[in-house]
Write a protein that holds these residues in place. Sequence first.
Motif, PDB file in Angstrom:
ATOM      1  N   UNK A  14       0.899  -1.182  -0.071  1.00 24.21           N
ATOM      2  CA  UNK A  14      -0.014   0.015   0.028  1.00 24.21           C
ATOM      3  C   UNK A  14       0.879   1.481  -0.115  1.00 24.21           C
ATOM      4  N   UNK A  15       0.353   2.285  -0.709  1.00 24.68           N
ATOM      5  CA  UNK A  15       1.152   3.527  -0.847  1.00 24.68           C
ATOM      6  C   UNK A  15       1.688   4.131   0.365  1.00 24.68           C
ATOM      7  N   UNK A  16       0.948   4.349   1.387  1.00 26.51           N
ATOM      8  CA  UNK A  16       1.482   4.913   2.793  1.00 26.51           C
ATOM      9  C   UNK A  16       2.668   3.929   3.352  1.00 26.51           C
ATOM     10  N   UNK A  17       2.677   2.748   3.225  1.00 28.02           N
ATOM     11  CA  UNK A  17       3.599   1.780   3.698  1.00 28.02           C
ATOM     12  C   UNK A  17       5.047   2.130   2.739  1.00 28.02           C
ATOM     13  N   UNK A  18       4.501   2.088   1.381  1.00 29.55           N
ATOM     14  CA  UNK A  18       6.008   2.199   0.547  1.00 29.55           C
ATOM     15  C   UNK A  18       6.669   3.365   0.928  1.00 29.55           C
ATOM     16  N   UNK A  19       6.076   4.466   0.902  1.00 32.68           N
ATOM     17  CA  UNK A  19       6.551   6.034   1.593  1.00 32.68           C
ATOM     18  C   UNK A  19       7.185   5.980   2.808  1.00 32.68           C
ATOM     19  N   UNK A  20       6.609   5.036   3.605  1.00 26.90           N
ATOM     20  CA  UNK A  20       7.280   5.078   4.903  1.00 26.90           C
ATOM     21  C   UNK A  20       8.678   4.258   5.025  1.00 26.90           C
ATOM     22  N   UNK A  21       8.973   3.537   4.144  1.00 25.54           N
ATOM     23  CA  UNK A  21      10.103   2.571   4.240  1.00 25.54           C
ATOM     24  C   UNK A  21      11.390   3.168   4.269  1.00 25.54           C
ATOM     25  N   UNK A  22      12.299   2.723   5.311  1.00 23.95           N
ATOM     26  CA  UNK A  22      13.673   3.314   5.652  1.00 23.95           C
ATOM     27  C   UNK A  22      14.542   2.124   5.589  1.00 23.95           C
ATOM     28  N   UNK A  23      15.773   2.574   5.757  1.00 20.91           N
ATOM     29  CA  UNK A  23      16.771   1.518   5.797  1.00 20.91           C
ATOM     30  C   UNK A  23      17.487   1.118   4.417  1.00 20.91           C
ATOM     31  N   UNK A  24      17.205   2.173   3.563  1.00 19.81           N
ATOM     32  CA  UNK A  24      17.721   1.965   2.297  1.00 19.81           C
ATOM     33  C   UNK A  24      19.231   1.844   2.088  1.00 19.81           C
ATOM     34  N   UNK A  25      19.802   1.043   1.411  1.00 18.14           N
ATOM     35  CA  UNK A  25      21.111   0.664   1.322  1.00 18.14           C
ATOM     36  C   UNK A  25      21.936   1.137  -0.020  1.00 18.14           C
ATOM     37  N   UNK A  26      22.898   1.714  -0.073  1.00 20.58           N
ATOM     38  CA  UNK A  26      23.538   2.319  -1.242  1.00 20.58           C
ATOM     39  C   UNK A  26      23.995   0.826  -2.326  1.00 20.58           C
ATOM     40  N   UNK A  27      23.376   1.130  -3.454  1.00 20.90           N
ATOM     41  CA  UNK A  27      23.895   0.069  -4.428  1.00 20.90           C
ATOM     42  C   UNK A  27      25.107  -0.151  -4.535  1.00 20.90           C
TER      43      UNK A  27
END
Length: 666
Positions: free
Chosen positions: A556-569
Amino acid sequence: MVSIRVFLFISALLTINVMGQDPPTLYQYYTEGGISSGLETLTTRQFTLNGKPITLYSGSIHYYRVVPEYWRDRLRRMRSAGLNAIETYVPWNLHEPEIGTFDFGDGGNDFSPLLNITQFLKIAQEEDLFVILRPGPYICTEWDFGGLPSWLLRYPGIKVRTSDPIFTGHVKQFFDQLLAQVVDYQFTRGGSIIAVQIENEYGSFGAANIQTSYLEFIRDTYVEDGISELLFTCDSAVSSGTTGALPGYLMMANFNNNPAEQFDKLLELQPDKPLMSMEFWVGWFDHWWSTHDTGLTTDRLTTNLGIIFSYNASVNFYMFHGGTTFGFLNGANSKGSFPFYEADTSSYDYDAPLSEAGDYTTKFDIIKDMVAQDNQVSTLIPNPPLINAKIAYPTVAITEFLSFEQIIQQIPADLITQIDTVTNMEALEINRGSGQSYGLIVYRKQIDIPPNAELQITGRIRDVAMVLVDGVQKTKRPEGALLLETFGYWTQENPNFTIIDPPAGTNTLDIVVENWARVNFGSPSDFEQKKGLFEGPVSVDGQVLSNLTAIPLEFKSKWVKSLTGWQPVEGAGQLQGPLMVRAKFQIQGTPTDTFLDMSAWSKGCIFVNGFNIGRFFLQGPQVTSYIPAPLLKEGENEIIVFEHYIPGTQIVFTAVPNLGRKKITN
């Protein structure tokens, strides 16, 4: 009938007050002197509207397949073709996403902005178009479950599209809410709605399953809720006859070819009624793993439309503008031979007169010219609006990713449930007792997996499965149609899979199952549309797995927008799905329509600033994904891709759509 056409022409001329002035609008012409009646069939073989003869030139457009910022644009283009009406379905599954929770534009859900049906009806009237409304509750339209909400499947043995009191009870609750929204927009109350359909293509449900009492229930509900405009049914007149019709109500015909045969049958069944094709299929839709089907050729369109007009018949062009099936809402078809099931693509371009992005096509020009020649009522028609610009934004690199385990860790705890054995997604006790409707479901088990262990699934996978061990993808990227004959697809009964070289010790086994679409057309058995794994237990080397964890991936959009912890490729090495990747890019000035070229990717879905624009699949036929400009913004934009297998390294834009290799037609 020739005399009626002449009468229409003379009446229109008399309505123009002074030579040289613009002709009246549709609403001026048909409401002059006040409104005393709606669309009627009292005159033999001729519709009248407010007492004046009318031939309907209508086009299908679905408000929920077009971003609302483009509603007026698309409707004006349709009016510029000479159409005097538009037709739309109503998707129950979007308007009641959870049991008893209704959304007509203010629900705060992903698709809420597309659901303000009253605003759509207002704009249609402002653009000088009448409206034919088809509320269902079943709508087909290559839409998941034919528009029925998936939570109906939580009721064991429910019989949809019948007088089953559980089904009709929910239909009544929904219709009471829906019709309260639209009742004041009827033509006889000063609005745009001139006709309302009773159910939809009910004759195709199978003669043995037809219940007249069910159609009477829908009719009675309409009347109780204030619907007073013309009611009708539609089917193939030749194959269905009166099956699926309601005695005393107008029948219309659906077809792409053989219009004379269809109309001759209608004249036999109802000789004193006007003729209309409610669905004249001018194009066609596409299935994944197939070719791009354009439906009628331009020559065949010209010939068949000429025949329709020779019968002095009215017509609704299906689709006049198809738009896009955003999110996970595409439908599917079942078939009697391999591969038994075919899911529809996200593009609903339909080879329609107006393309997915609203561009004029050759079919638009043909229809515009032929309607102008046939229509004897002179009303004000706008000039065709200019084509919306398209742009190929600069290619941007994927810069960040989330591993599968990082995704799982961010699923809200109240959505994760413990189950004794595999269970279909709709039965999960989540979303206020409504289960999981769309996306993927993960069946997780902590287990010691021996080398070369055999994973055995009882029954069939619904619809596509991946197997992961400790977060590592074990199943193959789906290249080539022959892969459908192997593990991981709905085609196989009681499939097994060898887990090669699992790490020693206790492992995390994930079986990730994607709901690729519920079937939207067919007999009652086609509407038994549970998704996931549920027909029997799952075992590893004969050990039945119990006490599983069910994890819904709804995206769901709200969840997708809330994602954290992105790692550099950078430095991460070759990325392997399932995972999510992200790219950001800047737009200077007003955004412009564009497309994504997904040919370097495998399988998954795309989020543009959090909104799910649909699925992609390397087997096609659809190659590009349409991004309407209103989904973009000036400044920074974000694209997130959920990839099942091997992701691309770049986001590639294009100004030109590619819907795949065309099917060869006669």
